[in-house]
Scaffold this motif. Structure first.
Motif, mmCIF file in Angstrom:
data_model
loop_
_atom_site.group_PDB
_atom_site.id
_atom_site.type_symbol
_atom_site.label_atom_id
_atom_site.label_comp_id
_atom_site.label_asym_id
_atom_site.label_seq_id
_atom_site.Cartn_x
_atom_site.Cartn_y
_atom_site.Cartn_z
ATOM 1 N N PHE A 29 11.939 40.784 -27.778
ATOM 2 C CA PHE A 29 11.818 39.679 -26.830
ATOM 3 C C PHE A 29 10.954 38.507 -27.292
ATOM 4 N N ALA A 30 10.074 38.699 -28.251
ATOM 5 C CA ALA A 30 9.179 37.611 -28.669
ATOM 6 C C ALA A 30 9.926 36.349 -29.110
ATOM 7 N N PRO A 31 10.988 36.454 -29.913
ATOM 8 C CA PRO A 31 11.691 35.222 -30.307
ATOM 9 C C PRO A 31 12.310 34.468 -29.118
ATOM 10 N N THR A 32 12.894 35.195 -28.185
ATOM 11 C CA THR A 32 13.494 34.569 -27.003
ATOM 12 C C THR A 32 12.417 33.953 -26.125
ATOM 13 N N LEU A 33 11.327 34.660 -25.957
ATOM 14 C CA LEU A 33 10.218 34.132 -25.167
ATOM 15 C C LEU A 33 9.632 32.882 -25.822
ATOM 16 N N TYR A 34 9.519 32.905 -27.134
ATOM 17 C CA TYR A 34 9.000 31.746 -27.851
ATOM 18 C C TYR A 34 9.936 30.547 -27.654
ATOM 19 N N SER A 35 11.221 30.784 -27.798
ATOM 20 C CA SER A 35 12.209 29.718 -27.632
ATOM 21 C C SER A 35 12.112 29.084 -26.249
ATOM 22 N N TYR A 36 11.807 29.885 -25.256
ATOM 23 C CA TYR A 36 11.647 29.387 -23.892
ATOM 24 C C TYR A 36 10.316 28.646 -23.734
ATOM 25 N N ALA A 37 9.238 29.263 -24.140
ATOM 26 C CA ALA A 37 7.899 28.715 -23.879
ATOM 27 C C ALA A 37 7.576 27.489 -24.718
ATOM 28 N N VAL A 38 8.163 27.372 -25.902
ATOM 29 C CA VAL A 38 7.846 26.234 -26.758
ATOM 30 C C VAL A 38 8.307 24.928 -26.117
ATOM 31 N N ARG A 39 9.200 25.004 -25.172
ATOM 32 C CA ARG A 39 9.660 23.802 -24.486
ATOM 33 C C ARG A 39 8.598 23.237 -23.546
ATOM 34 N N PHE A 40 7.621 24.035 -23.212
ATOM 35 C CA PHE A 40 6.507 23.554 -22.401
ATOM 36 C C PHE A 40 5.511 22.776 -23.257
ATOM 37 N N ALA A 41 5.383 23.165 -24.518
ATOM 38 C CA ALA A 41 4.391 22.546 -25.411
ATOM 39 C C ALA A 41 4.958 22.474 -26.825
ATOM 40 N N PRO A 42 5.955 21.596 -27.042
ATOM 41 C CA PRO A 42 6.641 21.572 -28.343
ATOM 42 C C PRO A 42 5.751 21.177 -29.519
ATOM 43 N N HIS A 43 4.646 20.518 -29.262
ATOM 44 C CA HIS A 43 3.770 20.092 -30.347
ATOM 45 C C HIS A 43 2.607 21.055 -30.562
ATOM 46 N N GLU A 44 2.639 22.175 -29.846
ATOM 47 C CA GLU A 44 1.565 23.161 -29.955
ATOM 48 C C GLU A 44 2.143 24.568 -30.131
ATOM 49 N N PRO A 45 2.862 24.818 -31.234
ATOM 50 C CA PRO A 45 3.478 26.134 -31.415
ATOM 51 C C PRO A 45 2.468 27.279 -31.462
ATOM 52 N N GLU A 46 1.272 27.014 -31.993
ATOM 53 C CA GLU A 46 0.258 28.079 -32.045
ATOM 54 C C GLU A 46 -0.185 28.448 -30.639
ATOM 55 N N TRP A 47 -0.281 27.457 -29.786
ATOM 56 C CA TRP A 47 -0.661 27.678 -28.386
ATOM 57 C C TRP A 47 0.388 28.562 -27.707
ATOM 58 N N VAL A 48 1.663 28.292 -27.984
ATOM 59 C CA VAL A 48 2.757 29.089 -27.410
ATOM 60 C C VAL A 48 2.683 30.522 -27.924
ATOM 61 N N GLU A 49 2.460 30.676 -29.211
ATOM 62 C CA GLU A 49 2.319 32.018 -29.784
ATOM 63 C C GLU A 49 1.152 32.762 -29.139
ATOM 64 N N ASP A 50 0.051 32.055 -28.894
ATOM 65 C CA ASP A 50 -1.095 32.668 -28.223
ATOM 66 C C ASP A 50 -0.722 33.158 -26.826
ATOM 67 N N CYS A 51 0.048 32.366 -26.096
ATOM 68 C CA CYS A 51 0.477 32.765 -24.745
ATOM 69 C C CYS A 51 1.267 34.068 -24.801
ATOM 70 N N ILE A 52 2.188 34.152 -25.762
ATOM 71 C CA ILE A 52 3.022 35.356 -25.887
ATOM 72 C C ILE A 52 2.170 36.547 -26.294
ATOM 73 N N GLN A 53 1.257 36.338 -27.227
ATOM 74 C CA GLN A 53 0.384 37.433 -27.644
ATOM 75 C C GLN A 53 -0.511 37.891 -26.494
ATOM 76 N N GLU A 54 -1.050 36.939 -25.752
ATOM 77 C CA GLU A 54 -1.882 37.295 -24.592
ATOM 78 C C GLU A 54 -1.088 38.113 -23.585
ATOM 79 N N LEU A 55 0.164 37.718 -23.362
ATOM 80 C CA LEU A 55 1.012 38.460 -22.438
ATOM 81 C C LEU A 55 1.181 39.902 -22.905
#
Length: 196
Positions: A29-55
């Motif tokens: 699920f991480a790739p699909t979740l990343y694809s979804y969440a990166v649309r909230f912060a497209p210029h902050e991919p590390e931030w998106v990865e952090d959100c997924i890891q925190e989850l």
């Protein structure tokens, strides 16, 4: 075994403390979740990865309290959106949407696989479609993505967005009506809209 049944079986194993099942859920699920969440912060991919890891860290730490689910995908999308929104509640990102607070700008991008001969025409069409989609309100873009790209039901989308199913139908209807005003989009919409 159908995918949803496999996901549910993995979920149950994870809830029982199976680290291999947990890892498999993450990988699935991480790739699909990343694809979804990166649309909230497209210029902050590390931030998106952090959100997924925190989850996923939270899920592992609270695995004994996590309940069963009929759709692991729905559960994870909702949980990730909640994590993203929690992080976006910082004042520097606050904007308003209608009568409620919305703390994000949901971005949608299109990337298709074009034949070399048709590439220029498709790029022009995609750019036109992208411009029209970007003018949609954030919740309409998000509802479209969840429905057509991630194949979630309107009820699941309503739960993720914390709105009624009727509101989801309205969001989708309005977005599709806007997109269908353009004749070119009528042919492109189903074929290329959600390629990413």
């Amino acid at each position: 075994m159908p995918t949803n049944a496999t996901d549910i079986a993995l979920w149950e194993q994870f809830r029982q403390g199976d680290a291999a099942a947990y890892e498999q859920l993450y990988r699935r699920f991480a790739p699909t979740l990343y694809s979804y969440a990166v649309r909230f912060a497209p210029h902050e991919p590390e931030w998106v990865e952090d959100c997924i890891q925190e989850l996923f860290i939270y899920l592992w730490q609270h695995r004994t309290q996590v309940g069963p689910t009929a759709s692991v995908k729905h559960y994870l999308f909702k949980a990730l959106r909640r994590e993203v929104m929690r992080r976006f509640r910082r004042p520097r990102r606050l904007i308003t949407y209608g009568s409620e607070e919305a703390t994000y700008e949901f971005l949608l991008s299109l990337a298709g696989e074009a034949d070399r001969q048709d590439q220029e025409q498709r790029q022009e069409q995609s750019a036109h479609l992208r411009r029209i989609i970007e003018r949609l309100p954030s919740q309409q873009k998000e509802a479209l993505l969840l429905r057509f790209h991630d194949e979630l039901t309107p009820d699941e989308i309503a739960d993720i967005l914390s709105v009624s199913a009727r509101t989801v139908y309205r969001l989708l209807d309005r977005a599709l009506a806007t997109l269908k005003k353009n004749r070119m989009l009528q042919t492109l919409l189903l074929a290329a809209l959600w390629m990413s």
